[in-house]
Design a protein around this motif. Structure first.
Motif, mmCIF file in Angstrom:
data_model
loop_
_atom_site.group_PDB
_atom_site.id
_atom_site.type_symbol
_atom_site.label_atom_id
_atom_site.label_comp_id
_atom_site.label_asym_id
_atom_site.label_seq_id
_atom_site.Cartn_x
_atom_site.Cartn_y
_atom_site.Cartn_z
ATOM 1 N N LEU A 187 0.828 -1.195 0.000
ATOM 2 C CA LEU A 187 0.000 0.000 0.000
ATOM 3 C C LEU A 187 0.871 1.256 0.000
ATOM 4 C CD1 LEU A 187 -2.879 1.144 0.122
ATOM 5 C CD2 LEU A 187 -2.775 0.944 2.603
ATOM 6 N N ALA A 188 1.951 1.237 0.759
ATOM 7 C CA ALA A 188 2.894 2.358 0.780
ATOM 8 C C ALA A 188 3.547 2.543 -0.589
ATOM 9 C CB ALA A 188 3.961 2.130 1.858
ATOM 10 N N VAL A 189 3.897 1.441 -1.235
ATOM 11 C CA VAL A 189 4.480 1.512 -2.580
ATOM 12 C C VAL A 189 3.470 2.124 -3.551
ATOM 13 C CG1 VAL A 189 5.236 0.121 -4.557
ATOM 14 C CG2 VAL A 189 6.152 -0.342 -2.286
ATOM 15 N N GLN A 190 2.222 1.705 -3.441
ATOM 16 C CA GLN A 190 1.177 2.251 -4.305
ATOM 17 C C GLN A 190 1.039 3.759 -4.094
ATOM 18 O OE1 GLN A 190 -2.631 0.248 -3.928
ATOM 19 N NE2 GLN A 190 -3.708 2.117 -4.438
ATOM 20 N N ALA A 191 1.081 4.210 -2.852
ATOM 21 C CA ALA A 191 0.978 5.639 -2.547
ATOM 22 C C ALA A 191 2.178 6.396 -3.103
ATOM 23 C CB ALA A 191 0.864 5.850 -1.040
ATOM 24 N N ARG A 245 4.186 5.420 -5.600
ATOM 25 C CA ARG A 245 4.149 5.343 -7.056
ATOM 26 C C ARG A 245 3.173 6.387 -7.619
ATOM 27 N NH1 ARG A 245 3.793 -0.141 -8.001
ATOM 28 N NH2 ARG A 245 5.969 -0.246 -8.554
ATOM 29 N N GLY A 246 1.989 6.495 -7.026
ATOM 30 C CA GLY A 246 0.993 7.443 -7.510
ATOM 31 C C GLY A 246 1.295 8.882 -7.148
ATOM 32 N N GLY A 247 1.890 9.096 -5.986
ATOM 33 C CA GLY A 247 2.136 10.450 -5.518
ATOM 34 C C GLY A 247 3.424 11.075 -6.001
ATOM 35 N N VAL A 248 4.418 10.259 -6.283
ATOM 36 C CA VAL A 248 5.724 10.799 -6.677
ATOM 37 C C VAL A 248 6.186 10.231 -8.018
ATOM 38 C CG1 VAL A 248 8.169 11.016 -6.056
ATOM 39 C CG2 VAL A 248 6.427 11.118 -4.266
ATOM 40 N N ALA A 249 6.363 8.934 -8.081
ATOM 41 C CA ALA A 249 7.038 8.309 -9.213
ATOM 42 C C ALA A 249 6.350 8.541 -10.555
ATOM 43 C CB ALA A 249 7.210 6.810 -8.967
ATOM 44 N N ARG A 250 5.028 8.570 -10.586
ATOM 45 C CA ARG A 250 4.354 8.736 -11.877
ATOM 46 C C ARG A 250 4.551 10.131 -12.464
ATOM 47 N NH1 ARG A 250 -0.836 10.734 -12.664
ATOM 48 N NH2 ARG A 250 -1.697 11.795 -10.856
ATOM 49 N N HIS A 251 5.047 11.049 -11.661
ATOM 50 C CA HIS A 251 5.279 12.415 -12.125
ATOM 51 C C HIS A 251 6.702 12.610 -12.648
ATOM 52 C CE1 HIS A 251 1.422 13.781 -10.604
ATOM 53 N NE2 HIS A 251 1.647 12.977 -9.583
ATOM 54 N N VAL A 252 7.537 11.595 -12.550
ATOM 55 C CA VAL A 252 8.925 11.675 -13.013
ATOM 56 C C VAL A 252 9.042 10.938 -14.344
ATOM 57 C CG1 VAL A 252 11.314 11.087 -12.496
ATOM 58 C CG2 VAL A 252 9.782 11.810 -10.651
ATOM 59 N N ARG A 304 4.027 14.373 0.777
ATOM 60 C CA ARG A 304 2.583 14.148 0.678
ATOM 61 C C ARG A 304 2.212 12.664 0.631
ATOM 62 N NH1 ARG A 304 1.592 17.810 -4.527
ATOM 63 N NH2 ARG A 304 3.273 19.244 -4.076
ATOM 64 N N VAL A 305 3.170 11.810 0.442
ATOM 65 C CA VAL A 305 2.889 10.382 0.231
ATOM 66 C C VAL A 305 2.172 9.741 1.414
ATOM 67 C CG1 VAL A 305 3.921 8.103 -0.157
ATOM 68 C CG2 VAL A 305 4.780 10.087 -1.401
ATOM 69 N N CYS A 306 2.644 9.954 2.601
ATOM 70 C CA CYS A 306 2.091 9.285 3.791
ATOM 71 C C CYS A 306 1.219 10.230 4.613
ATOM 72 C CB CYS A 306 3.225 8.722 4.639
ATOM 73 S SG CYS A 306 4.223 7.498 3.785
ATOM 74 N N LYS A 307 0.371 10.963 3.953
ATOM 75 C CA LYS A 307 -0.529 11.903 4.628
ATOM 76 C C LYS A 307 -1.958 11.387 4.597
ATOM 77 C CE LYS A 307 2.453 15.160 5.495
ATOM 78 N NZ LYS A 307 2.982 15.272 6.800
ATOM 79 N N GLU A 308 -2.694 11.680 5.662
ATOM 80 C CA GLU A 308 -4.110 11.318 5.727
ATOM 81 C C GLU A 308 -4.880 12.057 4.650
ATOM 82 O OE1 GLU A 308 -6.807 11.087 9.293
ATOM 83 O OE2 GLU A 308 -4.817 11.004 10.241
ATOM 84 N N GLY A 309 -5.951 11.437 4.199
ATOM 85 C CA GLY A 309 -6.826 12.092 3.243
ATOM 86 C C GLY A 309 -6.479 11.824 1.789
ATOM 87 N N GLY A 310 -5.352 11.195 1.525
ATOM 88 C CA GLY A 310 -4.983 10.880 0.153
ATOM 89 C C GLY A 310 -5.782 9.693 -0.361
ATOM 90 N N PRO A 311 -5.785 9.500 -1.665
ATOM 91 C CA PRO A 311 -6.561 8.403 -2.245
ATOM 92 C C PRO A 311 -6.073 7.012 -1.835
ATOM 93 C CG PRO A 311 -5.187 9.453 -3.908
ATOM 94 C CD PRO A 311 -5.088 10.285 -2.665
ATOM 95 N N ALA A 364 10.312 4.957 -18.999
ATOM 96 C CA ALA A 364 9.574 6.099 -19.544
ATOM 97 C C ALA A 364 9.018 6.958 -18.410
ATOM 98 C CB ALA A 364 8.448 5.624 -20.453
ATOM 99 N N ARG A 365 8.505 6.306 -17.404
ATOM 100 C CA ARG A 365 8.076 6.971 -16.169
ATOM 101 C C ARG A 365 8.692 6.208 -15.007
ATOM 102 N NH1 ARG A 365 3.771 10.634 -16.310
ATOM 103 N NH2 ARG A 365 2.688 10.677 -18.281
ATOM 104 N N ALA A 366 9.076 6.934 -13.979
ATOM 105 C CA ALA A 366 9.699 6.281 -12.823
ATOM 106 C C ALA A 366 8.727 5.336 -12.119
ATOM 107 C CB ALA A 366 10.222 7.327 -11.849
ATOM 108 N N SER A 367 7.438 5.480 -12.371
ATOM 109 C CA SER A 367 6.456 4.593 -11.737
ATOM 110 C C SER A 367 6.616 3.145 -12.205
ATOM 111 C CB SER A 367 5.031 5.083 -12.006
ATOM 112 O OG SER A 367 4.774 5.147 -13.386
ATOM 113 N N GLU A 368 7.389 2.923 -13.257
ATOM 114 C CA GLU A 368 7.621 1.569 -13.751
ATOM 115 C C GLU A 368 8.720 0.830 -12.984
ATOM 116 O OE1 GLU A 368 8.122 1.657 -18.021
ATOM 117 O OE2 GLU A 368 6.570 3.184 -18.202
ATOM 118 N N ILE A 369 9.403 1.533 -12.097
ATOM 119 C CA ILE A 369 10.436 0.906 -11.268
ATOM 120 C C ILE A 369 9.777 -0.111 -10.339
ATOM 121 C CG2 ILE A 369 12.182 1.304 -9.472
ATOM 122 C CD1 ILE A 369 12.496 4.150 -10.632
#
Length: 152
Positions: free
Chosen positions: A7-11, A13-20, A39-46, A111-116
């Motif tokens: 779940l932390a990896v998903q957060a 990946r979506g919050g940081v890595a997909r933007h690189v 912002r990754v480990c903050k309450e209220g995120g998806p 292509a995107r860091a989210s693929e790591i």
């Protein structure tokens, strides 16, 4: 703990890595990483909805949205404590490995860091050895298990 790590990896990946993106300079990658990391480990995120629950599934503890629980989930519980526990796990796996994550982002040629393969990096390495090899797919992009059954 494995589900919390994933779940932390998903957060992350979506919050940081997909933007690189690959075409970004190292300086730009580091800037995006720094701006988004806290912002990754903050309450209220998806990734950490208010209706987050924890339940046993196949002998393993899983985080799952309450409305996605089925008869295959047992000993489930929900409430503020569940989200609090999930966020603590996020801080353990993500915040505690900030430098290692930044290095992975900087050397990425995807292509995107989210693929790591962050699950292998955070959940199987010595500091995060919480998942069994079979819980973390060789190619994380092929892990359809999470999206099909609603596991977070």
């Amino acid at each position: 703990a494995c589900s919390g790590c994933k779940l932390a990896v998903q957060a992350f990946r979506g919050g940081v890595a997909r933007h690189v993106k690959a075409k970004m300079s190292a300086k730009k990658r580091e800037k995006v990483f720094s701006e988004r990391f806290d912002r990754v480990c903050k309450e209220g995120g998806p990734s950490y909805p208010a209706n987050l629950a924890a339940a046993d599934e196949g002998g393993k503890r899983r985080f799952i949205e309450k409305h996605k629980m089925t008869s295959k989930h047992s000993n489930g519980w929900a409430g503020a404590d569940v989200r609090k526990d999930a966020l603590e796990l996020c801080r353990h796996f993500v915040d505690g490995r900030r430098e290692e994550l930044l290095k992975a982002i900087l050397r990425s040629e995807e292509a995107r860091a989210s693929e790591i393969r962050f699950e292998r990096l955070l959940c199987l390495k010595p500091h995060g050895l919480v998942c069994e090899e079979t819980d973390v797919p060789e190619n994380e992009g092929d892990d359809e298990d999470d999206s099909e059954d609603g596991e977070l």
